[in-house]
Design a protein around this motif. Sequence first.
Motif, short mmCIF file in Angstrom:
data_model
loop_
_atom_site.label_atom_id
_atom_site.label_comp_id
_atom_site.label_asym_id
_atom_site.label_seq_id
_atom_site.Cartn_x
_atom_site.Cartn_y
_atom_site.Cartn_z
N GLY A 278 43.97 32.37 52.78
CA GLY A 278 43.74 33.24 51.63
C GLY A 278 42.61 34.22 51.86
N LYS B 193 39.86 46.03 31.64
CA LYS B 193 40.16 45.23 30.44
C LYS B 193 41.61 45.24 29.96
N ARG C 189 44.88 42.85 42.79
CA ARG C 189 46.02 41.95 42.55
C ARG C 189 46.12 41.47 41.10
N PRO C 190 45.00 41.11 40.46
CA PRO C 190 45.16 40.62 39.08
C PRO C 190 45.79 41.65 38.15
N GLN D 277 49.20 47.73 44.82
CA GLN D 277 48.18 46.72 45.16
C GLN D 277 47.57 46.98 46.53
N VAL D 278 46.24 47.03 46.56
CA VAL D 278 45.49 47.22 47.79
C VAL D 278 44.90 45.86 48.18
N GLY D 279 44.99 45.51 49.44
CA GLY D 279 44.34 44.28 49.88
C GLY D 279 45.18 43.47 50.82
N ILE E 26 36.19 47.00 39.82
CA ILE E 26 36.67 46.11 40.89
C ILE E 26 35.48 45.33 41.45
N SER E 27 35.60 44.00 41.53
CA SER E 27 34.45 43.20 41.96
C SER E 27 34.18 43.31 43.46
N GLY E 28 35.25 43.57 44.25
CA GLY E 28 35.06 43.68 45.71
C GLY E 28 35.28 42.36 46.43
N ALA F 211 27.60 43.06 41.77
CA ALA F 211 29.00 42.91 42.19
C ALA F 211 29.09 43.11 43.71
C1 LIG Z 1 45.70 34.46 49.06
C2 LIG Z 1 45.09 35.52 48.21
C3 LIG Z 1 45.44 36.83 48.42
C4 LIG Z 1 44.88 37.82 47.63
N1 LIG Z 1 45.25 39.13 47.86
C5 LIG Z 1 44.66 40.10 47.14
C6 LIG Z 1 44.96 41.48 47.38
O1 LIG Z 1 45.77 41.82 48.23
N2 LIG Z 1 44.33 42.41 46.66
C7 LIG Z 1 43.40 42.09 45.67
O2 LIG Z 1 42.84 43.00 45.06
N3 LIG Z 1 43.13 40.80 45.42
C8 LIG Z 1 43.73 39.81 46.11
N4 LIG Z 1 43.44 38.52 45.81
C9 LIG Z 1 42.61 38.25 44.63
C10 LIG Z 1 41.12 38.40 44.88
O3 LIG Z 1 40.60 37.19 45.40
C11 LIG Z 1 40.36 38.77 43.59
O4 LIG Z 1 40.68 37.83 42.60
C12 LIG Z 1 40.68 40.16 43.05
O5 LIG Z 1 40.55 41.15 44.05
C13 LIG Z 1 39.72 40.48 41.93
O6 LIG Z 1 40.22 41.59 41.23
P1 LIG Z 1 39.29 42.47 40.30
O7 LIG Z 1 38.16 43.02 41.10
O8 LIG Z 1 40.20 43.43 39.60
O9 LIG Z 1 38.80 41.47 39.17
P2 LIG Z 1 37.40 40.67 38.95
O10 LIG Z 1 37.04 39.92 40.18
O11 LIG Z 1 37.60 39.97 37.67
O12 LIG Z 1 36.35 41.85 38.80
C14 LIG Z 1 36.25 42.71 37.72
C15 LIG Z 1 34.98 43.52 37.92
O13 LIG Z 1 34.88 44.50 36.90
C16 LIG Z 1 33.53 44.57 36.49
N5 LIG Z 1 33.53 45.12 35.13
C17 LIG Z 1 33.69 44.43 33.96
N6 LIG Z 1 33.66 45.32 32.92
C18 LIG Z 1 33.50 46.55 33.45
C19 LIG Z 1 33.42 47.86 32.91
N7 LIG Z 1 33.51 48.08 31.58
N8 LIG Z 1 33.23 48.90 33.77
C20 LIG Z 1 33.11 48.71 35.11
N9 LIG Z 1 33.18 47.48 35.67
C21 LIG Z 1 33.40 46.43 34.87
C22 LIG Z 1 32.99 43.18 36.62
O14 LIG Z 1 31.57 43.23 36.78
C23 LIG Z 1 33.69 42.68 37.87
O15 LIG Z 1 32.91 42.95 39.02
C24 LIG Z 1 43.96 37.50 46.59
C25 LIG Z 1 43.60 36.17 46.41
C26 LIG Z 1 44.14 35.19 47.20
C27 LIG Z 1 43.73 33.78 46.98
#
Ligand SMILES: Cc1cc2nc3c(=O)[nH]c(=O)nc-3n(C[C@H](O)[C@H](O)[C@H](O)COP(=O)(O)OP(=O)(O)OC[C@H]3O[C@@H](n4cnc5c(N)ncnc54)[C@H](O)[C@@H]3O)c2cc1C
Length: 366
Positions: A169, A250, A273-274, A286-288, A304-306, A329
């Motif tokens: 993963g 959101k 992905r979420p 989807q990027v990643g 995006i949390s990174g 983040a």
């Molecule tokens: C096997 C596997 C494969 C995966 N493949 C991928 C993949 O290909 N691509 C991928 O992206 N993920 C993938 N994931 C999921 C990955 O681990 C993360 O869960 C995902 O990238 C998190 O997405 P996110 O940054 O949108 O959400 P979160 O981690 O929930 O981050 C949201 C961010 O937004 C910020 N935020 C909140 N409110 C605001 C606001 N008003 N303005 C600005 N910032 C705000 C928060 O501080 C936080 O940093 C995979 C996971 C697994 C286990």
Amino acid sequence: MTEPAAPAKRPAGRGRNLELSEELKAYKGVWVFVEHDRGHVHSVSWELLGEARKLADTLGSPVGAVLLGGADEHLDKFAAEAISFGADTCYLMTDPVLKGYRNEPFTKGLTDLVNKYKPEILLLGATSQGRDLAGSVATTLLTGLTADCTELNIDPVSKALAATRPTFGGSLYCTIMTLAYRPQMATVRPRVMLMPKADSSRSGTLVHDMLGMVETQIVTKLLDFIADAHSNKINLPYADVIVSGGKGLKNPDNFKLVFELARVLGGEVGSTRPCVQAGWVEAERQVGQTGKTVRPKLYIAAGISGAVQHRVGMEGSDVIVAINTDPNAPIFEFAHYGIVGNAMLVLPALTKAFAEHLSKRSAQVA
Ligand SMILES: Cc1cc2nc3c(=O)[nH]c(=O)nc-3n(C[C@H](O)[C@H](O)[C@H](O)COP(=O)(O)OP(=O)(O)OC[C@H]3O[C@@H](n4cnc5c(N)ncnc54)[C@H](O)[C@@H]3O)c2cc1C
């Protein structure tokens, strides 16, 4: 007492013996399978030729490009291009049954060429076609294949291909070597490797071969080709500008702010992905690690949390701008520019500022 069960018999040369057999030591050269479809070579083939050139130079070996296709598919033209991108020899196999990709004739053609010319490394793009072909070629040749690599090197000790890919993963990077079998096979996704510069002054050799298969031997029939109009519209891997949104937005309504900024910048929309799983955007965006690998000039990441699984798909971008409310983040660890703020306010402000700037600039040009 009963005797312990005898170990299963393995064919000679297999099992734990990692020494190359005398026959396999003769394998030389780094090959790239050149993927083409309706008159166009997939850019991943040129990216792989650039990488093959580096690997071959380290080994002191030649680079081969393999082209299979129908007689009217301009393989000679593609071969000339392959030479300009780093190939020393192009292996061309033309046959009516090779017009349009089908697994059986392509597997036979590629395995025949490998058995005849014996390359030590064989690289394919991790596209739908490349993934389908690589698996059947590797199993037919009984050799090792590492899929979806993010890095390729030559191991200084064994001189084997050290193929690195994320695993568990994305929590681990794993380097895999095929020590006792040849060729060593790997697939790499589009945009993971850099596009090499074409050099039209390079010269190379063309080698023509026959397939020797007839239509009645092939079970798969190609009746028609129906283009996926949808997938042609979203071309994330080769977009110059990408504005991506994450869970921090959101809800899907706020995702419209990402689309608006992308439209003003003439770019594409990406996502984490979420957001895809929540149905906010199409899966193609989807990027990643389990999405697309991108390499734009500008990547704007909003909310995006990174996470590492996202990072592996976009860290090759020239400039990364992150917008996030949380100064801690992980995205700020590798972004070139960071804006700590609410994406729902920052995105419309950027859209407005860019729209004004770009309209002023076009007025000046006019
Ligand atoms: C096997 C596997 C494969 C995966 N493949 C991928 C993949 O290909 N691509 C991928 O992206 N993920 C993938 N994931 C999921 C990955 O681990 C993360 O869960 C995902 O990238 C998190 O997405 P996110 O940054 O949108 O959400 P979160 O981690 O929930 O981050 C949201 C961010 O937004 C910020 N935020 C909140 N409110 C605001 C606001 N008003 N303005 C600005 N910032 C705000 C928060 O501080 C936080 O940093 C995979 C996971 C697994 C286990």
